[in-house]
Motif scaffolding. Structure first.
Motif, PDB file in Angstrom:
ATOM      1  N   LEU A  58       0.835  -1.193   0.000  1.00 21.35           N
ATOM      2  CA  LEU A  58       0.000   0.000   0.000  1.00 21.35           C
ATOM      3  C   LEU A  58       0.873   1.247   0.000  1.00 21.35           C
ATOM      4  CD1 LEU A  58      -2.590  -1.052   2.725  1.00 21.35           C
ATOM      5  CD2 LEU A  58      -2.983  -1.010   0.257  1.00 21.35           C
ATOM      6  N   ARG A  59       0.348   2.341  -0.556  1.00 19.77           N
ATOM      7  CA  ARG A  59       1.050   3.613  -0.439  1.00 19.77           C
ATOM      8  C   ARG A  59       1.017   4.067   1.017  1.00 19.77           C
ATOM      9  NH1 ARG A  59      -2.066   6.453  -5.428  1.00 19.77           N
ATOM     10  NH2 ARG A  59      -1.013   5.362  -7.135  1.00 19.77           N
ATOM     11  N   ILE A  60       2.133   4.616   1.464  1.00 28.09           N
ATOM     12  CA  ILE A  60       2.195   5.108   2.837  1.00 28.09           C
ATOM     13  C   ILE A  60       2.653   6.558   2.831  1.00 28.09           C
ATOM     14  CG2 ILE A  60       2.568   2.851   3.870  1.00 28.09           C
ATOM     15  CD1 ILE A  60       5.505   3.410   4.022  1.00 28.09           C
ATOM     16  N   THR A  61       2.394   7.246   3.920  1.00 26.85           N
ATOM     17  CA  THR A  61       2.765   8.652   4.025  1.00 26.85           C
ATOM     18  C   THR A  61       4.258   8.773   4.322  1.00 26.85           C
ATOM     19  OG1 THR A  61       2.375   8.767   6.411  1.00 26.85           O
ATOM     20  CG2 THR A  61       0.473   9.161   4.956  1.00 26.85           C
ATOM     21  N   ALA A  62       4.779   9.982   4.154  1.00 21.21           N
ATOM     22  CA  ALA A  62       6.183  10.234   4.471  1.00 21.21           C
ATOM     23  C   ALA A  62       6.459   9.967   5.943  1.00 21.21           C
ATOM     24  CB  ALA A  62       6.549  11.675   4.102  1.00 21.21           C
ATOM     25  N   ASP A 111       4.746  20.690   1.811  1.00 20.16           N
ATOM     26  CA  ASP A 111       4.844  20.279   0.413  1.00 20.16           C
ATOM     27  C   ASP A 111       5.092  18.773   0.360  1.00 20.16           C
ATOM     28  OD1 ASP A 111       5.990  20.370  -2.609  1.00 20.16           O
ATOM     29  OD2 ASP A 111       4.885  22.210  -2.173  1.00 20.16           O
ATOM     30  N   ALA A 112       5.493  18.270  -0.815  1.00 18.40           N
ATOM     31  CA  ALA A 112       5.524  16.829  -1.038  1.00 18.40           C
ATOM     32  C   ALA A 112       6.708  16.117  -0.411  1.00 18.40           C
ATOM     33  CB  ALA A 112       5.493  16.548  -2.548  1.00 18.40           C
ATOM     34  N   PHE A 113       7.693  16.837   0.115  1.00 20.56           N
ATOM     35  CA  PHE A 113       8.899  16.216   0.655  1.00 20.56           C
ATOM     36  C   PHE A 113       8.961  16.317   2.173  1.00 20.56           C
ATOM     37  CE2 PHE A 113      11.189  15.706  -3.352  1.00 20.56           C
ATOM     38  CZ  PHE A 113      12.101  14.708  -3.056  1.00 20.56           C
ATOM     39  N   LYS A 114       9.576  15.291   2.766  1.00 23.99           N
ATOM     40  CA  LYS A 114       9.918  15.322   4.183  1.00 23.99           C
ATOM     41  C   LYS A 114      11.333  14.764   4.308  1.00 23.99           C
ATOM     42  CE  LYS A 114       7.843  14.418   8.720  1.00 23.99           C
ATOM     43  NZ  LYS A 114       7.632  15.846   8.992  1.00 23.99           N
ATOM     44  N   ILE A 115      12.199  15.477   5.020  1.00 28.64           N
ATOM     45  CA  ILE A 115      13.590  15.067   5.180  1.00 28.64           C
ATOM     46  C   ILE A 115      13.848  14.754   6.647  1.00 28.64           C
ATOM     47  CG2 ILE A 115      15.999  15.646   4.713  1.00 28.64           C
ATOM     48  CD1 ILE A 115      14.352  15.788   2.210  1.00 28.64           C
ATOM     49  N   ALA A 128      15.221  11.215   2.472  1.00 28.10           N
ATOM     50  CA  ALA A 128      14.263  12.112   1.829  1.00 28.10           C
ATOM     51  C   ALA A 128      13.094  11.278   1.318  1.00 28.10           C
ATOM     52  CB  ALA A 128      14.923  12.861   0.672  1.00 28.10           C
ATOM     53  N   VAL A 129      11.877  11.680   1.668  1.00 25.06           N
ATOM     54  CA  VAL A 129      10.694  10.898   1.298  1.00 25.06           C
ATOM     55  C   VAL A 129       9.682  11.799   0.594  1.00 25.06           C
ATOM     56  CG1 VAL A 129       8.864   9.386   2.121  1.00 25.06           C
ATOM     57  CG2 VAL A 129      11.046   9.463   3.334  1.00 25.06           C
ATOM     58  N   GLN A 130       9.230  11.353  -0.577  1.00 24.61           N
ATOM     59  CA  GLN A 130       8.140  12.041  -1.263  1.00 24.61           C
ATOM     60  C   GLN A 130       6.817  11.421  -0.851  1.00 24.61           C
ATOM     61  OE1 GLN A 130      10.148  11.850  -5.321  1.00 24.61           O
ATOM     62  NE2 GLN A 130       8.858  13.646  -5.582  1.00 24.61           N
ATOM     63  N   ASP A 131       5.853  12.264  -0.572  1.00 26.68           N
ATOM     64  CA  ASP A 131       4.526  11.815  -0.157  1.00 26.68           C
ATOM     65  C   ASP A 131       3.566  11.990  -1.330  1.00 26.68           C
ATOM     66  OD1 ASP A 131       1.990  11.443   1.044  1.00 26.68           O
ATOM     67  OD2 ASP A 131       2.838  11.998   2.993  1.00 26.68           O
ATOM     68  N   PHE A 132       3.099  10.865  -1.891  1.00 22.66           N
ATOM     69  CA  PHE A 132       2.196  10.933  -3.042  1.00 22.66           C
ATOM     70  C   PHE A 132       0.869  11.578  -2.679  1.00 22.66           C
ATOM     71  CE2 PHE A 132      -0.664   9.300  -6.324  1.00 22.66           C
ATOM     72  CZ  PHE A 132       0.090   9.526  -7.471  1.00 22.66           C
ATOM     73  N   GLY A 133       0.541  11.592  -1.402  1.00 20.88           N
ATOM     74  CA  GLY A 133      -0.716  12.190  -0.963  1.00 20.88           C
ATOM     75  C   GLY A 133      -0.738  13.694  -1.114  1.00 20.88           C
ATOM     76  N   PHE A 134       0.439  14.326  -1.271  1.00 19.73           N
ATOM     77  CA  PHE A 134       0.499  15.774  -1.460  1.00 19.73           C
ATOM     78  C   PHE A 134       0.598  16.070  -2.957  1.00 19.73           C
ATOM     79  CE2 PHE A 134       1.886  20.063  -1.620  1.00 19.73           C
ATOM     80  CZ  PHE A 134       1.535  20.661  -0.428  1.00 19.73           C
ATOM     81  N   MET A 135      -0.533  16.317  -3.572  1.00 22.31           N
ATOM     82  CA  MET A 135      -0.619  16.638  -4.997  1.00 22.31           C
ATOM     83  C   MET A 135       0.172  15.648  -5.849  1.00 22.31           C
ATOM     84  SD  MET A 135      -0.540  20.822  -5.046  1.00 22.31           S
ATOM     85  CE  MET A 135      -1.081  20.841  -6.777  1.00 22.31           C
ATOM     86  N   GLY A 136       0.006  14.369  -5.536  1.00 20.22           N
ATOM     87  CA  GLY A 136       0.661  13.334  -6.327  1.00 20.22           C
ATOM     88  C   GLY A 136       2.169  13.340  -6.226  1.00 20.22           C
TER      89      GLY A 136
END
Length: 302
Positions: A58-62, A111-115, A128-136
């Motif tokens: 499953l997709r997961i959050t940052a 925004d879409a990144f979390k470090i 560094a993690v991109q979160d697809f839940g933030f505007m893809g």
């Protein structure tokens, strides 16, 4: 004429229903997107957000990703630079500024990144993690700045830099400014290479567009989660362009591994140990029990 109230149906029955009514949380069960199987939410969470049986990731959050990766689930958030929120004053069906506001309220992220900086398998590491839940997970000015800041943190602390990519590509609402992040992030990767610091990329579902065309494919080593969609244009667009049927599994992680685009497909439960072991080898760090995938020995009683 008013009909007399049926006291059995209007009074007794509702009271009985209320007496036996139980509140059921909406997220008690998770439905597998592949098989339709209903799985208990706690069971999926305990399995690193992978559906038992089908092994669908499953997709997961940052936030969830960082918690899975860092030792004891703790890390230091790296502050990210501020950028102009809506440099082009873009509007389509909705104002870009409003889209950003909604995404921030939904995800709790700017925004879409979390470090994050901390230890993975006992080794200091910058993630560094991109979160697809933030505007893809789209790449814009803020995401580009975040990636560069993560690389600078790795350079400053002399740690490996690990990226978890998840994106639909460049953010169209920022036009050329989003495309400019592709060479900027490439320069950041070159600085890591010059400093002889490992840059490891984990491709998750999905990783497409300008992100694939830049920093997501510049790693020293590329891992991918099972079943992840990885490519530049989507399969439907390619089929319409070349007017041919694509092979089964085209652009999936396993297909890319067979064709040399991905080094290894790794189950989510094994990612932490695999990355710790690899980074330990690349940095010539002493092997730790956590990096080898073994629990630390219990201290002996005095």
């Amino acid at each position: 004429m008013v009909e007399p109230m049926n006291w059995i149906s209007e009074v007794v029955r509702p009271r009985i229903k209320t007496l036996f009514k139980r509140e059921t949380p909406e997220n008690l069960w998770v439905k597998c997107p592949e098989t339709g199987q209903m799985v208990f939410h706690k069971e999926v969470e305990a399995n690193s957000w992978v559906i038992p049986g089908s092994e669908h990731h499953l997709r997961i959050t940052a936030q969830q990703r960082l918690k899975l990766m860092f030792d004891q689930g703790t890390w230091l958030d790296v502050p990210l630079p501020e950028v102009a929120a809506d440099p082009l004053k873009f509007r389509d069906e909705k104002r870009y500024a409003d889209r950003l506001k909604d995404a921030r309220a939904k995800t709790g992220m700017t925004d879409a990144f979390k470090i994050g900086f901390g230890r993975v398998g006992g080794l200091p590491m910058t993630l560094a993690v991109q979160d697809f839940g933030f505007m893809g997970g789209s790449l814009g000015m803020a995401a580009g700045e975040a990636f560069v800041r993560g690389a600078e943190t790795a350079l400053d602390k002399r740690t490996p830099y690990v990226l978890f990519a998840a994106s639909g590509g460049a953010r169209m609402q920022e036009g050329i400014l989003s495309l400019m992040q592709m060479p900027r992030t490439t320069v950041a990767v070159r600085r890591l290479n010059a400093a002889k610091l490992p840059y490891v990329v984990v491709l998750t579902n999905p990783t497409t567009g300008g992100v694939t065309a830049s920093y997501a494919m510049l790693g020293d080593v590329h891992f991918a989660e099972p079943g992840a969609l990885i490519g530049f244009a989507g399969p439907r667009v390619i089929e319409q362009t070349i007017r041919e049927k694509l092979p089964d599994g085209f652009q999936r992680a396993e297909y890319l591994k067979e064709h040399g685009m991905v080094d290894q497909v790794v189950h989510r439960r094994d990612l932490k140990a695999t990355i710790a072991r690899l980074c330990g080898l690349l940095t010539q760090a002493p092997a730790t029990a956590e990096a080898l995938g073994n629990p630390a020995p219990e201290p002996e009683a005095a």
